[in-house]
Design an enzyme around this catalytic site. Structure first.
Site, PDB file in Angstrom:
ATOM      1  N   GLY A   3       0.801  -1.218   0.000  1.00 49.73           N
ATOM      2  CA  GLY A   3       0.000   0.000   0.000  1.00 49.73           C
ATOM      3  C   GLY A   3       0.831   1.264   0.000  1.00 49.73           C
ATOM      4  N   ASN A   4       0.184   2.358  -0.342  1.00 46.03           N
ATOM      5  CA  ASN A   4       0.862   3.649  -0.367  1.00 46.03           C
ATOM      6  C   ASN A   4      -0.141   4.786  -0.434  1.00 46.03           C
ATOM      7  OD1 ASN A   4       0.389   3.654  -3.436  1.00 46.03           O
ATOM      8  ND2 ASN A   4       1.798   1.924  -3.179  1.00 46.03           N
ATOM      9  N   ASP A  49     -24.452   6.178   1.713  1.00 50.03           N
ATOM     10  CA  ASP A  49     -23.968   7.386   2.391  1.00 50.03           C
ATOM     11  C   ASP A  49     -22.698   7.916   1.721  1.00 50.03           C
ATOM     12  OD1 ASP A  49     -25.884   7.634   4.353  1.00 50.03           O
ATOM     13  OD2 ASP A  49     -24.778   6.426   5.814  1.00 50.03           O
ATOM     14  N   SER A  53       9.350   3.184  -1.977  1.00 49.63           N
ATOM     15  CA  SER A  53       9.091   1.789  -2.333  1.00 49.63           C
ATOM     16  C   SER A  53       9.652   0.841  -1.275  1.00 49.63           C
ATOM     17  CB  SER A  53       9.764   1.519  -3.686  1.00 49.63           C
ATOM     18  OG  SER A  53       9.456   0.225  -4.113  1.00 49.63           O
ATOM     19  N   GLY A  54       8.824  -0.124  -0.848  1.00 51.07           N
ATOM     20  CA  GLY A  54       9.310  -1.225  -0.012  1.00 51.07           C
ATOM     21  C   GLY A  54       9.798  -0.873   1.377  1.00 51.07           C
ATOM     22  N   HIS A 110      -3.972  -3.242  -0.765  1.00 51.73           N
ATOM     23  CA  HIS A 110      -4.488  -4.554  -1.156  1.00 51.73           C
ATOM     24  C   HIS A 110      -5.355  -5.071  -0.006  1.00 51.73           C
ATOM     25  CE1 HIS A 110      -1.224  -5.514  -4.408  1.00 51.73           C
ATOM     26  NE2 HIS A 110      -1.768  -4.331  -4.558  1.00 51.73           N
ATOM     27  N   SER A 131       7.430   4.942  -4.391  1.00 53.15           N
ATOM     28  CA  SER A 131       6.595   3.761  -4.597  1.00 53.15           C
ATOM     29  C   SER A 131       6.534   3.401  -6.080  1.00 53.15           C
ATOM     30  CB  SER A 131       5.177   4.070  -4.094  1.00 53.15           C
ATOM     31  OG  SER A 131       4.268   3.153  -4.654  1.00 53.15           O
ATOM     32  N   SER A 132       6.561   2.095  -6.356  1.00 50.59           N
ATOM     33  CA  SER A 132       6.495   1.673  -7.761  1.00 50.59           C
ATOM     34  C   SER A 132       5.150   2.040  -8.391  1.00 50.59           C
ATOM     35  CB  SER A 132       6.749   0.165  -7.864  1.00 50.59           C
ATOM     36  OG  SER A 132       5.892  -0.521  -6.980  1.00 50.59           O
ATOM     37  N   ASP A 133       4.156   2.342  -7.569  1.00 52.37           N
ATOM     38  CA  ASP A 133       2.848   2.747  -8.088  1.00 52.37           C
ATOM     39  C   ASP A 133       2.753   4.248  -8.384  1.00 52.37           C
ATOM     40  OD1 ASP A 133       1.619   0.153  -7.888  1.00 52.37           O
ATOM     41  OD2 ASP A 133       1.612   0.436  -5.718  1.00 52.37           O
TER      42      ASP A 133
HETATM   43 ZN   LIG Z   1      -0.957  -2.963  -5.925  1.00 55.21          ZN
END
Ligand SMILES: [Zn+2]
Length: 232
Positions: A30-31, A122, A47-48, A99, A76-78
């Site tokens: 996550g990030n 809501d 990242s990581g 995730h 982050s790789s994302d």
């Molecule tokens: Zn992912």
């Protein structure tokens, strides 16, 4: 010397701490990122790196093209996925990717989350959308950028502030908001909605969607000009 990005980095650090605290990720999964619109940069988790070891100085600041402007670690790789969303949607100030188990379960089943009840209504007045599965060509091209493009494709006819969450098929959830704090809140809400919908469908595979009148009533209590939920 104090970084000119100190404030945004501190907010992103605090928002990232909410991810394990709310049970939305294990280890380094996550990030969270946030936009500093005035400076044209985002701050994002490296990242990581484990959440408990993460310091404010570890956060990476990149411009909207992805160039690192501050930080010693790799972002982050994302990051390219986050940047696609910030470039496309001027209304958002924070993006979260996790995730988290239940939301990822629906994403892996490649199913939108049906709007079964008022808790869901809501927060958004429709099913939580699920993207299509990425093509082999897109995976080869630029996987993280294409993940962002898939989300944009899914939102061609949606307002990202009315639907602040998506399931990326076969992968997991992304959420966002006007602030990083709101984006994290939406990540926690999405996980709860996913869990409730799973229980509902388990009890009754043919469970009915909430009637439109109730959907509108609940959504409009909290959103739009006639909202009256909470304190002024
Ligand atoms: Zn992912």
């Amino acid at each position: 010397m104090v970084s000119q990005y100190q404030e945004i980095k501190e907010r992103v650090w605090a928002a990232n701490q909410e991810i394990p605290k709310r049970g939305l990720a294990i280890y380094t999964f996550g990030n969270v990122s946030a936009l500093d619109a005035a400076r044209g940069v985002i701050a994002i988790k490296p990242s990581g790196v484990d959440y408990e070891k993460l310091t404010v100085d570890d956060l990476v600041v990149v411009d909207l093209s992805g160039k690192i402007v501050e930080g010693k670690l790799r972002p982050s790789s994302d990051t390219p996925t986050h940047l696609v969303l910030y470039r496309a949607w001027k209304s958002i100030g924070g993006v979260v990717h996790t995730h988290s188990t239940s939301a990822t379960g629906w994403a892996q089943a490649r199913l939108p989350i049906p709007i079964y009840g008022t808790t869901h209504a809501d927060h958004l007045a429709e099913d939580v959308p699920c993207t299509s599965v990425m093509s082999d060509e897109a995976v080869e091209r630029d996987y993280e950028v294409e993940t962002g493009n898939q989300i944009l494709e899914c939102f061609k006819n949606r307002d990202p502030l009315h639907v602040p969450m998506v399931l990326v098929a076969g992968h997991g959830p992304f959420t966002w908001g006007e602030t990083p704090e709101k984006a994290v809140y939406n990540a926690a809400v999405l996980e709860e909605l996913a869990r409730m919908a799973f229980v509902t469908r388990t009890l009754d595979v043919d469970a009915a969607r909430l009637p439109d009148r109730l959907i509108r009533k609940h959504f409009e209590r909290k959103h739009g000009k006639n909202a009256y939920y909470g304190q002024k």
